[in-house]
Design an enzyme around this catalytic site. Structure first.
Site, short mmCIF file in Angstrom:
data_model
loop_
_atom_site.label_atom_id
_atom_site.label_comp_id
_atom_site.label_asym_id
_atom_site.label_seq_id
_atom_site.Cartn_x
_atom_site.Cartn_y
_atom_site.Cartn_z
N THR A 154 0.85 -1.20 0.00
CA THR A 154 0.00 0.00 0.00
C THR A 154 0.88 1.25 0.00
O THR A 154 1.91 1.27 0.68
CB THR A 154 -0.90 -0.01 1.25
N GLU A 172 -0.97 -5.22 6.16
CA GLU A 172 0.39 -5.25 5.60
C GLU A 172 1.27 -6.24 6.36
O GLU A 172 2.05 -6.99 5.75
CB GLU A 172 1.02 -3.86 5.66
N GLY A 188 2.73 2.13 8.38
CA GLY A 188 1.42 2.50 8.88
C GLY A 188 1.01 3.92 8.57
O GLY A 188 -0.05 4.37 8.98
N GLY A 189 1.86 4.63 7.78
CA GLY A 189 1.50 5.99 7.39
C GLY A 189 0.16 6.03 6.67
O GLY A 189 -0.60 6.98 6.79
N THR A 201 4.84 4.22 -3.18
CA THR A 201 5.97 3.44 -3.72
C THR A 201 5.49 2.07 -4.18
O THR A 201 5.85 1.61 -5.27
CB THR A 201 7.08 3.31 -2.66
C1 5RP Z 1 0.87 2.23 4.55
C2 5RP Z 1 2.35 2.09 4.63
C3 5RP Z 1 3.13 2.58 3.47
O1 5RP Z 1 3.86 1.53 2.94
C4 5RP Z 1 4.06 3.65 3.97
O2 5RP Z 1 3.28 4.68 4.53
C5 5RP Z 1 4.92 4.23 2.82
O3 5RP Z 1 4.10 4.87 1.89
P1 5RP Z 1 4.70 5.67 0.68
O4 5RP Z 1 5.37 4.67 -0.21
O5 5RP Z 1 3.51 6.32 0.04
O6 5RP Z 1 5.67 6.69 1.22
O7 5RP Z 1 2.91 1.60 5.57
O8 5RP Z 1 0.27 1.79 5.75
#
Ligand code: 5RP
Length: 224
Positions: free
Chosen positions: A28, A104, A96-97, A31
């Site tokens: 998710t 996940e 977890g962002g 990236t």
């Molecule tokens: C979502 C996540 C994402 O992998 C994490 O936040 C990185 O996101 P991005 O690739 O948009 O920076 O842990 O729960």
């Protein structure tokens, strides 16, 4: 813009690792999205894969792209590819962002190989003190008090003034610690809290880290 080049390079490098017939976990975030896009291109060229999504957002992305999704079953999966908010030299992660940390972690743990894709801004010498958690709504104030007894300040994540609900209909909270000197010790204390469904410390799980740089180069790191 530069970060986007690194994200894309890492995602595309991960897609090159997928072999015909594999069961694949789709992560998710921005990236992981590059990985999914590159995987679709390979599928159009004939690669056969069965995919499991780590969030409803990724389900929507997969559906838009015409990717066939399957539930996570007892067999587990061959490879999971996901992003991270931070990664240290021991390939320990904070995730977890996007609030998808529980699914996940389930998918990462079910994978024979867990590949993490990041741009180089995510690489750090010490993990920052920001730890997302997912909480059962029942008794959440008590759970927050137990969380704060570990030394961090916790706030429920909100959207438009209302508590954010995870894909599992739970609450998401963000912990803030001055520093994370002992991530394993903190993870053990968090794991012991009833009401906590999961936390964003992914420790000892990464099999391969792909770091994308602004020039499009990709660095590979394996656990020491
Ligand atoms: C979502 C996540 C994402 O992998 C994490 O936040 C990185 O996101 P991005 O690739 O948009 O920076 O842990 O729960």
């Amino acid at each position: 813009m530069d970060a986007e080049t690194g994200k894309r390079a890492a995602g595309e490098a991960a897609a090159a690792l997928v072999e015909d017939g594999m069961r694949v976990g789709l992560g998710t975030g921005t990236t992981a999205r590059w990985f999914v896009l590159a995987l679709v291109e390979r599928a159009h060229a004939g690669l056969r894969v069965a995919c499991v999504a780590t969030s409803e957002a990724t389900v929507r992305l997969a559906e838009e792209l015409g990717i066939w999704l399957e539930p996570l079953d007892r067999r587990g999966i061959d490879i999971a590819v996901d992003g991270a908010d931070a990664v240290d030299a021991d390939l320990r992660l904070i995730k977890g962002g996007g609030g998808a940390l529980v699914r996940e972690k389930i998918v990462a743990a079910a994978a024979r190989s867990f590949v993490v894709v990041v741009d180089d801004s995510k690489v750090c010498s010490a993990l920052p003190g920001s730890v997302p958690v997912e909480l059962v709504p029942f008794g959440v104030d008590r759970t927050l008090a137990l969380l704060e007894s570990t030394g961090g300040a916790y706030t429920l994540r909100t959207v438009n003034g209302a508590a954010l609900l995870s894909d599992n209909s739970n609450l998401i909270a963000d912990g803030h610690y001055e520093s994370l000197d002992d991530p394993e010790g903190l993870a053990a204390r968090l794991d012991a809290i009833p009401g906590l469904v999961g936390h964003g410390l992914f420790l000892g799980m990464t099999d391969l880290l792909l770091v994308g740089h602004p020039d499009g180069g990709v660095e590979r790191r394996s656990p020491r």
